[in-house]
Write a protein that holds these residues in place. Structure first.
Motif, PDB file in Angstrom:
ATOM      1  N   LYS A  44       0.831  -1.207   0.000  1.00  0.00           N
ATOM      2  CA  LYS A  44       0.000   0.000   0.000  1.00  0.00           C
ATOM      3  C   LYS A  44       0.866   1.259   0.000  1.00  0.00           C
ATOM      4  CE  LYS A  44      -3.853   2.111   2.491  1.00  0.00           C
ATOM      5  NZ  LYS A  44      -4.736   2.009   3.681  1.00  0.00           N
ATOM      6  N   GLU A  48       0.887   4.075  -2.898  1.00  0.00           N
ATOM      7  CA  GLU A  48       0.629   5.482  -2.584  1.00  0.00           C
ATOM      8  C   GLU A  48       1.770   6.378  -3.074  1.00  0.00           C
ATOM      9  OE1 GLU A  48      -0.005   5.627   1.561  1.00  0.00           O
ATOM     10  OE2 GLU A  48      -2.088   4.913   1.459  1.00  0.00           O
ATOM     11  N   ASP A  52       1.207   9.170  -5.779  1.00  0.00           N
ATOM     12  CA  ASP A  52       1.519  10.555  -5.418  1.00  0.00           C
ATOM     13  C   ASP A  52       2.461  11.187  -6.436  1.00  0.00           C
ATOM     14  OD1 ASP A  52       3.525  12.347  -3.272  1.00  0.00           O
ATOM     15  OD2 ASP A  52       1.378  12.793  -3.447  1.00  0.00           O
TER      16      ASP A  52
END
Length: 795
Positions: A44, A48, A52
């Protein structure tokens, strides 16, 4: 590193309780969940970071930022047009493009079309996935994942190797420091003398014995409450102190055996069903259930410990702890076998009895004499005390499978155990029971016709009571007993017939013939002809020993004396064989075979007196009288007792007490045909020699036969001798201990002068020489001596 952890064995899993298994399963699931959760968190974080970097919010187009002295300053573009001065079409196009990410995120300085830039940004993850992976040939190093970096080429993941400490070097340093500290702190242990070591060992043994005694007395006093102490006592079977381990384990084995014999109930404990476990019961019932469950589980674990001890001894295995030496395993195994034998005999009704049978029966064939004898005696006791037959059937099945599985290569004693079976009747007598009149109750019409209303009421109550009494009687158990005995005997005969068919030269043949001699009267009539043919062929082959041939004769006459009476079979060849081989007996090793000969004579003459001719009886009587001079005193007593039965059973046997011959011909003692040897023309001169025998009982029997074997009067025997069979007398006067039976009374010599002592010494020497001369001429050459007497009488 390869996982070298061993998979737990099935036995170890069995020993583990259900609660431990559940805890192990929960721990395993928790570890799997935590590992999966940790992996998901890392993935995860990575997603992310990538997301991002891809979708970072761009700066607005109408604003430009410059970094001056560490700060951003805004500069308005001079050529920026206000929205109200744009055409409607241009404004609509700008609004449509503003809704697309590519319009906001693309580099305005580039000349590439919009769709190319979009495809480039979307394929970043795919490019990352398409990077070839290297094969992991080296051991995987532990990495610390950092946030990835984005540049023009794409996303660059960042990771740093975890610093590995030199564990081996540190461990060596720690051990050195520990050793130095131990050397510094420890004081040298005091050296004990042998006396002090023996005293210390005695003290430990005393403590262990007291602990065992305390636990055992607590369990015996209140078994229901202290059943958990059985586990504590059983744990002492794993005593680890090498000085007292062997003795403590033996004591615990025997103590547990005695405890289980005392507290085991007189019924078999069955496991509870799920429905029974779900129902609510009283406290007393629940307490009893817990006691029974604990007792069965501890009994099972105890038997497994005994079995494992025997297996370790047989396989010569040493435990990892090496607490007990290999030599001590034999003593432990012998104690374990003793405990199993005691439980086999004491608890035939309790749980796991068949498992004990499976352990004990193969040990009957063990090379160790002590172990095999223990198992033999246990099985014999079990057979003798088993009234119904369940345990006997189980043992017989296992023995039959053992003999067949080892291809008849077992000791003869394994089959000789069958001789101790308590089987006297089988379902052959069921027909006579069915023919017997049974209790008949009145029908309803008969009651209405002959009885009043009150009488019918009383009669109904009486019949109901009688039916209940009949159900409560042992008739049903007797039928079960006969059925079990029949099944047991069928297995025994199947084992015997297999050996007769496939292994006639096996050492088991003597045990088979001995067993057939005992149970032949229970064999089905259909097998009689074939069995007699086989027995005669075995005798005629000449491969049998003398005892085996005697067992063949005994088996044949047992068959003919039972149900074989209805068959028209002449057993003359068996009479001839026994008559021919009687002179093979003597005072040496074959003296023990005379017991079988006496049994044969009893079946051949006493039980078949109507089928025996006078010539045959006279021939056997004469040859047995000659044989009585060759054998030991107990055999002579048995033979003379048989001659007494001959003279009382058959008429005109007193012909041999007269010197005058009857009819033509001369007695032929060397002829092997009893019907044609002219035994009526001889006399029982052997009785006069036996009357001077050194054994007092032989003298009594000889004087009794000379007087004509009277049942009353001065020549009659005492009740102690007359009411006992020949076989019983043979065993009663046995001389196995090389002592006189009855003992000879010692005579104290009187004081005489020198000449009288010399005269008595000379008389004794002359008597010895005379007895030696008689024994040489009569005992060793009886036929020549008989011819000499006849020649002298003719002269």
């Amino acid at each position: 590193r390869k996982n070298t952890k061993r998979v737990p064995s099935f036995r170890k899993l069995l020993r583990t309780s259900q609660i431990k298994l559940d805890n192990k399963l929960k721990n395993k699931q928790y570890k799997q969940k935590s590992a999966a959760k940790k992996y998901r968190k890392e993935q995860k974080k990575l997603r992310e970071a990538v997301r991002d970097a891809i979708s970072r919010k761009p700066f607005p187009l109408e604003e430009s930022k410059k970094k001056v002295a560490g700060k951003w300053e805004e500069k308005e573009e001079e050529d920026a047009l206000p929205l109200d001065m744009m055409d409607e079409d241009d404004l609509k196009l700008m609004e449509d493009l503003a809704q697309k990410a590519s319009f906001l995120t693309r580099d305005l300085s580039s000349n590439e079309p919009v769709h190319i830039k979009k495809r480039k940004h979307e394929s970043v993850i795919e490019k990352y996935e398409k990077v070839p992976r290297r094969l992991q040939t080296e051991p995987e190093k532990e990495l610390i994942h950092l946030l990835p970096i984005k540049d023009k080429s794409g996303i660059i993941p960042q990771a740093v190797e975890k610093p590995v400490l030199n564990v081996e070097h540190d461990e060596e340093e720690d051990t050195e420091e520990m050793e130095e500290a131990e050397d510094f702190n420890e004081e040298p242990l005091p050296v004990l003398t042998p006396e002090e070591m023996a005293a210390q060992r005695r003290q430990k043994l005393r403590e262990r014995k007291m602990h065992i005694a305390a636990l055992a007395s607590a369990i015996l006093s209140e078994p229901d409450s202290n059943i958990k102490k059985l586990k504590e006592l059983r744990a002492m079977l794993m005593e680890q102190d090498p000085n007292v381990a062997v003795i403590v384990r033996k004591l615990v084995m025997v103590s547990l055996m005695e405890i289980f014999k005392d507290i085991a109930p007189s019924y078999k404990i069955r496991p509870l069903t799920e429905a029974e476990k779900a129902t609510k019961v009283k406290k007393e019932t629940q307490k009893l259930r817990e006691f029974e469950e604990g007792l069965v589980s501890q009994y099972k674990f105890y038997l497994e410990n005994l079995e494992q001890t025997i297996k370790d001894w047989k396989q010569r295995k040493l435990k990892k702890s090496n607490v007990i030496s290999l030599k001590a395993y034999k003593g432990l195994a012998e104690v374990a076998v003793k405990c199993l034998c005691e439980l086999l005999v004491a608890l035939p009704h309790f749980n796991f009895h068949n498992n004990i049978i499976v352990l004990i029966v193969p040990l009957m064939n063990d090379p160790s004499k002590m172990v095999s004898e223990l198992c033999f005696e246990a099985v014999k006791k079990l057979f003798k005390q088993d009234k119904l037959g369940y345990a006997s059937l189980g043992v017989v099945k296992v023995i039959s499978g053992l003999v067949r599985g080892r291809n008849y290569n077992v000791r003869p004693e394994v089959l000789k155990v069958f001789l101790h079976l308590r089987i006297k009747e089988v379902e052959l007598q069921k027909d006579s029971e069915d023919i017997a009149p049974k209790k008949k109750f009145m029908t309803y019409k008969e009651k209405r016709k002959h009885l009043s209303r009150m009488q019918r009421k009383w009669k109904k109550a009486e019949e109901k009571l009688e039916r209940e009494l009949l159900e409560a009687e042992a008739s049903e158990s007797k039928e079960k007993k006969l059925k079990l005995h029949t099944e047991t005997l069928n297995i025994v005969f199947v084992t015997y017939f297999r050996i007769l068919k496939k292994a006639q030269k096996s050492p088991l043949l003597s045990a088979v013939l001995e067993g057939l001699a005992k149970f032949a009267h229970l064999i089905n009539v259909e097998f009689f002809d074939d069995l007699l043919i086989v027995l005669h062929s075995l005798i005629a082959s000449g491969d049998l020993s003398y005892r085996e041939s005697l067992h063949c004769v005994l088996s044949a006459f047992h068959i003919l004396s039972g149900q074989g009476d209805v068959l028209n079979i002449d057993p003359m060849k068996f009479y001839t064989h026994l008559y021919k081989t009687l002179f093979s007996l003597h005072a040496g090793g074959t003296n023990e075979d005379i017991g079988i000969v006496l049994q044969c004579l009893d079946v051949m003459f006493a039980k078949r007196r109507k089928q025996v001719t006078q010539q045959r009886a006279l021939a056997f009587l004469k040859r047995l009288s000659i044989l009585a001079l060759h054998v030991l005193p107990n055999s002579s007593v048995g033979i003379l007792a048989t001659n007494r039965i001959f003279m009382q059973t058959f008429p005109k046997m007193d012909l041999l007490l007269d010197n005058e011959s009857q009819g033509s011909g001369v007695y032929l003692p060397e002829l092997d045909e009893p019907e044609h040897c002219n035994a009526q023309n001889t006399a029982l001169w052997e009785l006069h020699l036996l009357q001077r025998h050194y054994h007092p009982t032989v003298q009594k029997f000889a004087a009794h036969l000379i007087a004509g074997a009277p049942t009353e009067g001065s020549g009659a025997l005492s009740l102690d001798l007359s009411q006992r069979s020949a076989t019983e007398l043979f065993e009663a006067y046995c001389m196995k201990g090389m002592t006189f039976n009855p003992p000879v009374a010692s005579v104290t010599p009187r004081r005489k002068d020198t000449f009288s002592k010399m005269d008595s010494f000379v008389d004794e020497e002359l008597n010895k020489q005379l007895q030696q001369h008689i024994s040489e001429t009569v005992v060793h050459k009886p036929l020549d001596f008989a011819k000499h007497l006849k020649d002298s009488s003719l002269a």
